[in-house]
Design a protein around this motif. Structure first.
Motif, mmCIF file in Angstrom:
data_model
loop_
_atom_site.group_PDB
_atom_site.id
_atom_site.type_symbol
_atom_site.label_atom_id
_atom_site.label_comp_id
_atom_site.label_asym_id
_atom_site.label_seq_id
_atom_site.Cartn_x
_atom_site.Cartn_y
_atom_site.Cartn_z
ATOM 1 N N LEU A 1 0.827 -1.204 0.000
ATOM 2 C CA LEU A 1 0.000 0.000 0.000
ATOM 3 C C LEU A 1 0.861 1.254 0.000
ATOM 4 O O LEU A 1 0.395 2.342 0.322
ATOM 5 C CB LEU A 1 -0.919 0.007 1.231
ATOM 6 N N GLY A 2 2.132 1.090 -0.369
ATOM 7 C CA GLY A 2 3.046 2.220 -0.341
ATOM 8 C C GLY A 2 2.562 3.376 -1.192
ATOM 9 O O GLY A 2 2.122 3.189 -2.311
ATOM 10 N N ARG A 3 2.650 4.583 -0.669
ATOM 11 C CA ARG A 3 2.324 5.812 -1.395
ATOM 12 C C ARG A 3 0.863 5.907 -1.824
ATOM 13 O O ARG A 3 0.529 6.664 -2.729
ATOM 14 C CB ARG A 3 3.241 5.981 -2.618
ATOM 15 N N THR A 4 0.002 5.129 -1.209
ATOM 16 C CA THR A 4 -1.427 5.261 -1.517
ATOM 17 C C THR A 4 -2.072 6.249 -0.560
ATOM 18 O O THR A 4 -1.423 6.788 0.338
ATOM 19 C CB THR A 4 -2.140 3.909 -1.376
ATOM 20 N N GLN A 5 -3.392 6.444 -0.775
ATOM 21 C CA GLN A 5 -4.142 7.386 0.060
ATOM 22 C C GLN A 5 -4.813 6.687 1.234
ATOM 23 O O GLN A 5 -5.699 7.231 1.868
ATOM 24 C CB GLN A 5 -5.232 8.077 -0.777
ATOM 25 N N VAL A 6 -4.377 5.468 1.502
ATOM 26 C CA VAL A 6 -4.993 4.719 2.602
ATOM 27 C C VAL A 6 -4.699 5.397 3.939
ATOM 28 O O VAL A 6 -3.607 5.902 4.162
ATOM 29 C CB VAL A 6 -4.446 3.262 2.586
ATOM 30 N N SER A 7 -5.691 5.416 4.810
ATOM 31 C CA SER A 7 -5.531 6.048 6.119
ATOM 32 C C SER A 7 -5.933 5.064 7.213
ATOM 33 O O SER A 7 -6.180 3.897 6.934
ATOM 34 C CB SER A 7 -6.414 7.291 6.211
ATOM 35 N N ASP A 8 -6.030 5.558 8.434
ATOM 36 C CA ASP A 8 -6.324 4.679 9.574
ATOM 37 C C ASP A 8 -7.622 3.906 9.395
ATOM 38 O O ASP A 8 -7.707 2.730 9.751
ATOM 39 C CB ASP A 8 -6.385 5.506 10.866
ATOM 40 N N SER A 9 -8.650 4.553 8.849
ATOM 41 C CA SER A 9 -9.929 3.844 8.761
ATOM 42 C C SER A 9 -9.835 2.696 7.770
ATOM 43 O O SER A 9 -10.492 1.674 7.928
ATOM 44 C CB SER A 9 -11.057 4.804 8.386
ATOM 45 N N GLY A 10 -8.994 2.838 6.753
ATOM 46 C CA GLY A 10 -8.846 1.750 5.792
ATOM 47 C C GLY A 10 -8.169 0.524 6.393
ATOM 48 O O GLY A 10 -8.372 -0.597 5.929
ATOM 49 N N LEU A 11 -7.382 0.743 7.442
ATOM 50 C CA LEU A 11 -6.640 -0.378 8.025
ATOM 51 C C LEU A 11 -7.565 -1.455 8.559
ATOM 52 O O LEU A 11 -7.192 -2.628 8.626
ATOM 53 C CB LEU A 11 -5.736 0.123 9.154
ATOM 54 N N LYS A 12 -8.788 -1.062 8.908
ATOM 55 C CA LYS A 12 -9.701 -2.068 9.460
ATOM 56 C C LYS A 12 -9.948 -3.197 8.462
ATOM 57 O O LYS A 12 -10.164 -4.350 8.850
ATOM 58 C CB LYS A 12 -11.042 -1.407 9.834
ATOM 59 N N SER A 13 -9.887 -2.869 7.148
ATOM 60 C CA SER A 13 -10.110 -3.918 6.137
ATOM 61 C C SER A 13 -9.083 -5.029 6.245
ATOM 62 O O SER A 13 -9.321 -6.147 5.808
ATOM 63 C CB SER A 13 -10.030 -3.329 4.723
ATOM 64 N N LEU A 14 -7.930 -4.710 6.836
ATOM 65 C CA LEU A 14 -6.873 -5.709 6.884
ATOM 66 C C LEU A 14 -7.171 -6.819 7.889
ATOM 67 O O LEU A 14 -6.492 -7.847 7.891
ATOM 68 C CB LEU A 14 -5.534 -5.046 7.232
ATOM 69 N N ASN A 15 -8.173 -6.624 8.716
ATOM 70 C CA ASN A 15 -8.522 -7.674 9.671
ATOM 71 C C ASN A 15 -9.079 -8.903 8.984
ATOM 72 O O ASN A 15 -9.103 -9.991 9.557
ATOM 73 C CB ASN A 15 -9.537 -7.144 10.696
ATOM 74 N N SER A 16 -9.521 -8.730 7.732
ATOM 75 C CA SER A 16 -10.028 -9.894 7.006
ATOM 76 C C SER A 16 -8.929 -10.588 6.226
ATOM 77 O O SER A 16 -9.195 -11.437 5.377
ATOM 78 C CB SER A 16 -11.153 -9.469 6.062
ATOM 79 N N MET A 17 -7.667 -10.228 6.531
ATOM 80 C CA MET A 17 -6.532 -10.852 5.831
ATOM 81 C C MET A 17 -5.651 -11.560 6.850
ATOM 82 O O MET A 17 -4.530 -11.114 7.134
ATOM 83 C CB MET A 17 -5.724 -9.798 5.093
ATOM 84 N N PRO A 18 -6.098 -12.676 7.392
ATOM 85 C CA PRO A 18 -5.356 -13.319 8.477
ATOM 86 C C PRO A 18 -4.022 -13.919 8.048
ATOM 87 O O PRO A 18 -3.193 -14.235 8.881
ATOM 88 C CB PRO A 18 -6.315 -14.420 8.954
ATOM 89 N N ARG A 19 -3.814 -14.074 6.719
ATOM 90 C CA ARG A 19 -2.576 -14.699 6.269
ATOM 91 C C ARG A 19 -1.523 -13.688 5.833
ATOM 92 O O ARG A 19 -0.506 -14.056 5.262
ATOM 93 C CB ARG A 19 -2.855 -15.667 5.119
ATOM 94 N N LEU A 20 -1.737 -12.424 6.122
ATOM 95 C CA LEU A 20 -0.801 -11.390 5.683
ATOM 96 C C LEU A 20 0.582 -11.623 6.288
ATOM 97 O O LEU A 20 0.743 -11.748 7.492
ATOM 98 C CB LEU A 20 -1.340 -10.024 6.117
ATOM 99 N N VAL A 21 1.587 -11.673 5.424
ATOM 100 C CA VAL A 21 2.959 -11.905 5.872
ATOM 101 C C VAL A 21 3.781 -10.623 5.767
ATOM 102 O O VAL A 21 4.655 -10.346 6.573
ATOM 103 C CB VAL A 21 3.609 -13.035 5.036
ATOM 104 N N ARG A 22 3.527 -9.854 4.707
ATOM 105 C CA ARG A 22 4.296 -8.634 4.493
ATOM 106 C C ARG A 22 3.351 -7.492 4.151
ATOM 107 O O ARG A 22 2.523 -7.611 3.258
ATOM 108 C CB ARG A 22 5.291 -8.859 3.357
ATOM 109 N N LEU A 23 3.479 -6.386 4.887
ATOM 110 C CA LEU A 23 2.599 -5.237 4.702
ATOM 111 C C LEU A 23 3.441 -3.978 4.544
ATOM 112 O O LEU A 23 4.245 -3.631 5.411
ATOM 113 C CB LEU A 23 1.658 -5.098 5.912
#
Lengths: 378, 447
Positions: A265-287
């Protein structure tokens, strides 16, 4: 011009054949050949340790192959002739296994894995066995060297078995070769790439993403790729379109969220509220959150990422309130250009000794006026 | 199984449509040097028959790719291994060069690498390199393409293979850049010219000839392009062949690059002075800095060339001159990439075509070509640092342990990138090739 056959290829070839032959009729064959009773489980039913068929309901993926049911017969038929225990031929001469390699016992396979990456769990593309059976008959190094090639179906089964981690279940085969641990796990493969091992494990029981979901994510700004053939895990990035990506964009990843292991997500417009979507990615290894507007508070929303190993927070507003306790597997943290103070860094390092934390780069100091060259006299 | 083979990249349909727009020098656009030296010659030979991977590639092979990008630092001329990374203290052959310890127990490097000695934990040193080509041109060619130079065909280099087999991540920037002297060996070979490296001479100057001249306003420019497209429409329809389309693609690439907002990646003046100083103000140092910027903008393969290693005469004096730029710039690059989280996925290679004789030629105080044993470095991109792989004998004359042929080094690079090592790819003339000519990837080097 003929190229001298390299030792490693010969040995590998023999290894494959031994694997084939030995696995099929190991019990009686070995017992008669060596005169010893091998230490194997007589049960031929689907052993508890073999890869269970855990295809998700409604998916089209076939059940993962069982070694004893699917792979062993194949190997017995095509490889054991050359790659099993030494035996006496018609003239009474002792025929050693070709290339001094055998596949008729788990210890011998471990030896082949260690010596030449014959089978690399989770990484079919690295497995010599697969490479050699795929060669055309015209190639000197194709296996088996005589007779028909393995059928595409057979190769696919072998590949799939390797992709899900090459589990042997309870099978042991002939005694000998490298020691096999009590757990019968894939320790021999620990010498090979740990990341491949990790991804093989994470992919267990997963089906590939539904085609329609992938089709929707096939256009910019998305770039969705599989991490390896035969592996349903995905990496997601937004190259050259970072500016178009915001919190809403993340929601569109929902259908494939369970398969995402790397997210850039480098250099995107993602902010704190968008981070909540990452809770549905339990296999995330690199962010990678380089240059985004996330903060320490926002990161608290994603406390359940049990597989996260690498977190990049370069040039973010993350400060000393950063809390790493939700990521027990974290090993690499990048904080260059963040708001974390030296004291904060020290606290993090003290609390989390397993995590390598990089802050500012250790760049060489500027060159002196007459350059770097250090004159040596004499 | 096929579902997982999906590669979803940039939208090629849009690019094909845009392909019909062309540019000519007389329209006000200066020639953009995107093509490598072989670009023009490859134009007539651009069809790829029977590729097992199909057109526009991309099935990611069965291996797990740990490297997204490669920064290839090419030491041109044959870097002496005894004076850099394979020291033999106490022997006559060593000469005056001394060894220093590093931040890894048991690893020593030449005294000319004081900065690098503190980064050896990131680096895998291969001391058992082997080549059978002892002449510059042939050795360089083998190193870049894995094949021997032949009169009948030109082979692609690794960057071109990467571009062809996995595509560019950033659709507006070239996937393959060569900084500081593209002498023709980094080329698209028999692949389409769009896979050729973009050559950059002087990294401080940015990308030359890439701006629309002030005398031509944007709307005028667009109208000219449009008019040209209409004029060429009939020709294109009548001669709808791959080489015609390839020619269009070159201009298409050029215009896209001009309009790309990522063009600023080429402008290293945007970096703080302190960083530019750290890398070294010379062409190689600034080239390494540019390489890092390009990687950050999703250019996947960047080569930076440092020449002057051909030390037949005055080996030790010249080594003193050559090593400091490598020492400083590689250290800065590794530290910088690491701090930004880029080293995990960027493979840094220090390659050279051969080593130099342990025997010192007394009359010129020099070392001559020595392909049967030499040293190369790998770092990042999944490589396990802090190791020395392979060994030469007591004087550095021959490899005695774990030989790594040039093809094996290239196979390791390709393996890290996830390129298909065993897939046969056919040239336009129907001859079979593989990415690293059947080299074997050295798995032990990976973490």
């Amino acid at each position: 011009m003929t190229r001298p056959r390299r030792w490693s290829h010969t040995a590998a070839a023999i290894t494959l054949c031994v694997l084939c032959v030995g696995l099929v009729s190991i019990t009686g064959f070995i017992a008669s050949a060596t005169g010893t009773m091998p230490n194997i489980s007589p049960s031929k039913s689907a052993a508890s340790g073999s890869a269970p068929s855990r295809a998700a309901p409604g998916s089209a993926m076939p059940p993962a192959p069982s070694f004893e049911k699917d792979i062993l017969p194949l190997l017995k038929a095509r490889c054991f002739e050359c790659h099993s225990a030494p035996k006496r031929d018609a003239k009474g001469r002792l025929r050693k296994p070709k290339g001094d390699l055998r596949f008729d016992g788990l210890g011998f396979i471990r030896k082949a894995q260690r010596e030449m990456d014959a089978i690399v769990p989770g990484a079919p593309g690295k497995s010599l066995v697969l490479e050699l059976v795929r060669l055309p008959a015209s190639n000197d190094e194709a296996m088996p060297p005589k007779g028909d090639r393995l059928t595409p179906k057979e190769i696919a089964k072998l590949e799939q078995w390797i992709a899900v981690g090459a589990p042997f279940g309870d099978w042991r085969g002939a005694a000998g070769g490298d020691p096999v641990s009590a757990t019968g796990g894939n320790e021999a493969a620990a010498d090979s790439r740990r990341l491949a091992l990790l991804y093989g494990r994470l992919a267990k029981g997963l089906s590939p993403a539904p085609k329609e979901a992938l089709a929707k994510l096939a256009t910019p700004p998305f770039r969705v790729e599989s991490v390896a053939i035969g592996n349903p895990l995905l990496r997601v990035g937004f190259p050259a379109h970072e500016k178009q990506v915001d919190d809403e964009t993340l929601k569109q990843l929902e259908p494939i969220a369970g398969l995402v292991v790397q997210l850039d997500l480098g250099r995107t417009q993602v902010s704190d509220s968008g981070l909540k979507s990452l809770n549905s990615m339990p296999r995330l290894v690199r962010l990678d959150l380089t240059g985004t507007q996330v903060t320490s508070t926002g990161l608290r929303a994603i406390t359940r990422l049990p597989e996260l190993r690498s977190l990049i927070l370069v040039r973010t507003a993350v400060d000393d309130r950063l809390d790493l306790s939700g990521w027990p597997q974290l090993r690499s943290l990048y904080l260059m250009g963040s708001q974390v103070t030296d004291a904060g860094l020290q606290r993090l390092r003290d609390r989390h000794p397993k995590v390598t934390i990089r802050s500012a780069p250790n760049l060489p100091p500027p060159a002196p006026a007459n350059g770097d060259r250090r004159r040596r006299r004499g | 199984m096929d579902d997982a083979r999906l590669y979803l990249g940039s939208d090629d349909v849009t690019r094909r449509a845009f392909l019909s727009r062309t540019a000519q020098t007389w329209l006000g656009l200066s020639a953009v040097p995107i093509l490598g030296a072989s670009g023009a010659s490859a134009l007539g030979n651009t069809s790829l028959r029977n590729t097992s991977l199909g057109d526009d590639a991309v099935a990611i092979p069965g291996s797990l790719a740990t490297a997204r990008n490669v920064i290839y630092l090419y030491m041109s001329g044959g870097m002496s291994h005894l004076d850099t990374f394979d020291l033999k203290p106490g022997t006559d052959e060593q000469g005056p060069t001394e060894a220093i310890s590093t931040n890894v127990d048991g690893i020593r490097v030449s005294q000319h690498f004081p900065f690098l000695s503190q980064h050896m934990d990131k680096i895998a040193v291969i001391n058992s390199m082997f080549s059978h080509q002892g002449a510059h041109l042939q050795g360089r060619y083998l190193l870049h393409t894995s094949y021997e130079q032949r009169g009948t065909i030109e082979h692609p280099s690794m960057g071109a293979w990467l571009s062809r087999l996995q595509g560019n991540i950033n659709p507006t920037l070239p996937g393959h850049v060569s900084i500081g002297g593209n002498n023709g060996t980094a080329s698209a070979g028999f692949l389409e010219p769009k896979h050729a490296p973009l050559p950059i001479g002087d990294p401080s100057k940015g990308l030359a000839h890439s701006a629309r001249p002030d005398a031509v306003p944007a709307d005028v420019y667009a109208r000219r392009l449009d008019r040209l497209q209409k004029m060429n429409a009939a020709f294109r329809k009548k001669h709808d062949r791959k080489d015609v389309r390839a020619y269009d693609e070159v201009y298409d690439q050029a215009v896209r690059l001009m309009n790309s907002s990522d063009l600023k990646a080429f402008d290293i003046a945007q970096e703080p002075d302190a960083v530019r100083e750290a890398y070294g103000r010379d062409s190689f140092g600034q080239g390494c800095l540019l390489a890092r910027r390009l990687i950050e903008h999703d250019v996947r393969f960047v080569e930076v060339v440092l020449g002057g290693w051909d030390t037949h005469n005055e080996n030790f004096e010249n080594i003193e001159e050559r090593c400091p730029p490598l020492d400083r710039s590689l250290s800065a690059l590794l530290a910088d990439l690491d701090a930004r989280g880029l080293l995990e996925e960027t493979l840094v290679v220090v390659g050279t075509e051969f080593g130099r004789t342990p025997e010192i030629r007394r009359e010129r105080n020099g070392r001559d070509h020595h392909p049967q044993a030499f040293s190369c470095l790998l770092a990042g991109g999944g490589i396990k640092g802090g190791q020395v792989y392979g060994k030469t004998d007591a004087t550095g004359q021959n490899v005695i342990e774990k030989q790594v042929k040039v093809q094996d080094l290239n196979a390791t690079i390709a393996d890290a990138l996830g390129l298909p090592l065993s897939e046969t790819i056919y040239s336009p003339s129907g001859r079979p090739f593989t990415v690293a000519d059947k080299g074997r990837s050295v798995r032990e080097l990976f973490a």
